[in-house]
Design an enzyme around this catalytic site. Structure first.
Site: not given
Length: 491
Positions: A232, A266
């Site tokens: 991720e 993110c």
């Protein structure tokens, strides 16, 4: 020192980390977890439900301690901490607890004539011992959400919290053994050295959230043991603003998504693509919104986080200093407070310093384009992002971008919210990562889908068609009985 070690060393900006674990201690922990997994203790549904319920209690009974740790690490406002760390984890836990029984059921598949009387199904089985390496920006959420998936799937787990968010790391090391089975779940603390030592061990899956640079190190270490990984990562998530638009609403949603956690997300919008006219209308709306949200003195606002460490503050100030763009909003910073003001930069070109790497901070570049096609082409020249945002009142604009782009996730007329829904997969594509989780997607990611066919001894005469001596007639019958046309949705 080899380049990969240098990358891992940059994970640890602190010279001293308490409770370091030497290699032999790590081996002892891993042996204990492997022994527990082999015993089958994690497989029953009731065990998984019990551990998920205890993890829910961990979060709910220690909410204030969690909030204190998050404030110490990142000065997270209580509102943001509760919504992005506590609520998202408890929602995930409730969702998993409610759906675990159905997730664990065998999935029966369609059959052809040759397998008409067999039981054919997919069985979800745990992988084994999973390593979860968490990041510092959402140190609770991005450590515990993969843990929820791992527990639901029946795995044992080694948790490695980020040492950068030291207060949360310490709290997790204290609480996890108190609430969860110590035979099945363990927390390893430390920095770069501990991470490198952990990666030398064999795991059945590695779940890593963080930077692309460290992901390469994780991948290389995993390859030695042929260990599957979920990555991720991040990337430069663009926001296209085009066509008819409620500019005030767009500014409010963009500011919230960009400066939530002071841009250390993110999935935060990394840069904006818009026409010169839209930019000229957007800038005053951004100024007004920033003042409404954070007052005329943002540094004194209780609703703004801080940069996580002096090293990251230095990185951001140097990045802004190298930009050839023009700072039109913000730009102020204060090293001792690890503060950087919400900043907007215009006249940014594709080769600008701000476009070379993920910003991961409160700096928003605006790039002007003339057409929607130019925006799509611009994005297509970059690495595939973790998220892509489109702000427009025109559905044709939204659909055109959706159909002509690739990204981990997609959201129109808002930011970040797509990742809060447990029924949607969350994950990247290409350089922004691979593998997805949240809800059932996480359960699937950390389960082995075992193909099962249970046959009896009936119809041996029919089965005899496949035995030698081979004939053309037998071959014709077998081709027909095993073809898709012979399946007829037989179950």
């Amino acid at each position: 020192m080899d380049p990969q070690s240098q990358v891992l060393d940059r994970m640890d900006p602190q010279s001293q980390v308490q409770d370091r674990m030497d290699p032999q201690s790590q081996v002892v922990v891993l042996d204990r977890l492997r022994s527990s997994f082999r015993s089958g203790i994690t497989v029953p549904e009731q065990f998984r439900l019990t551990q998920l319920t205890k993890l829910l209690s961990l979060v709910e009974e220690n909410e204030q301690q969690i909030l204190n740790a998050l404030h110490k690490d990142l000065a997270k406002p209580k509102f943001e901490a509760i919504m992005s760390e506590v609520v998202i984890v408890t929602n995930e836990l409730h969702f998993a607890i409610s759906n675990l029984k159905s997730w664990m059921q065998p999935e029966y598949v369609s059959k052809n004539l040759a397998t008409k009387f067999d039981d054919c199904f997919v069985r979800r089985e745990p992988l084994g011992v999973v390593l979860i390496i968490g990041p510092w920006n959402y140190p609770l959420q991005l450590l515990l959400l993969p843990l929820v998936a791992a527990i639901a799937a029946g795995n044992c787990v080694v948790l490695k919290p980020s040492e950068v968010s030291a207060a949360t790391e310490s709290l997790m090391a204290e609480l996890v053994p108190r609430y969860l089975s110590q035979d099945c779940y363990a927390v390893v603390r430390g920095g770069a050295e501990e991470t490198k030592m952990l990666l030398q061990n064999r795991f059945d899956h590695i779940f890593y959230t963080g930077s692309q640079a460290v992901a390469r190190v994780v991948l290389q270490a995993a390859s030695l043991h042929l260990t599957p990984v979920t990555l991720e990562l991040g990337g430069k998530s663009p926001c296209i603003i085009f066509g008819r638009i409620d500019i005030k609403a767009a500014a409010r949603r963009l500011v919230w998504a960009k400066y939530f956690n002071l841009g250390q997300s993110c999935v935060a919008p990394d840069y904006v693509l818009c026409s010169p006219d839209t930019r000229d209308a957007l800038l005053p709306a951004l100024r007004q919104t920033l003042e409404e949200f954070y007052s005329q003195d943002p540094q004194s606002s209780p609703d703004l986080s801080r940069i996580v460490s002096p090293r990251h503050w230095t990185r951001l100030t140097e990045l802004l200093g190298r930009s050839r763009g023009k700072v039109v909003i913000g730009g102020e910073s204060h090293q001792e407070d690890q503060y950087m003001a919400p900043t907007v930069v215009v006249d940014v070109e594709e080769d600008d310093a701000l476009m070379k790497e993920e910003i991961f901070g409160p700096i928003l570049p605006i790039i002007t384009v003339e057409t929607l096609e130019e925006s799509i082409d611009f994005i297509g020249r970059q690495e595939k992002p973790l998220a892509l945002y489109v702000f427009s009142d025109e559905s044709s604009v939204v659909n055109t971008v959706l159909q002509n782009s690739s990204s981990g996730g997609f959201c129109s007329n808002d930011g970040i919210l797509h990742m809060t829904l447990p029924t949607l997969p969350f994950g990247g594509v290409g350089a922004s990562g691979y593998g997805s989780y949240h809800g059932r997607w996480g359960f699937e990611a950390l389960s082995h889908r075992r193909a099962c066919m249970l046959r009896g001894w009936a119809l041996e005469r029919l089965n005899g068609l496949r035995y030698p001596p081979y004939t053309q007639t037998r071959l014709s019958w077998l081709r027909w009985s095993t073809s898709a046309k012979s399946s007829c949705s037989l179950m």
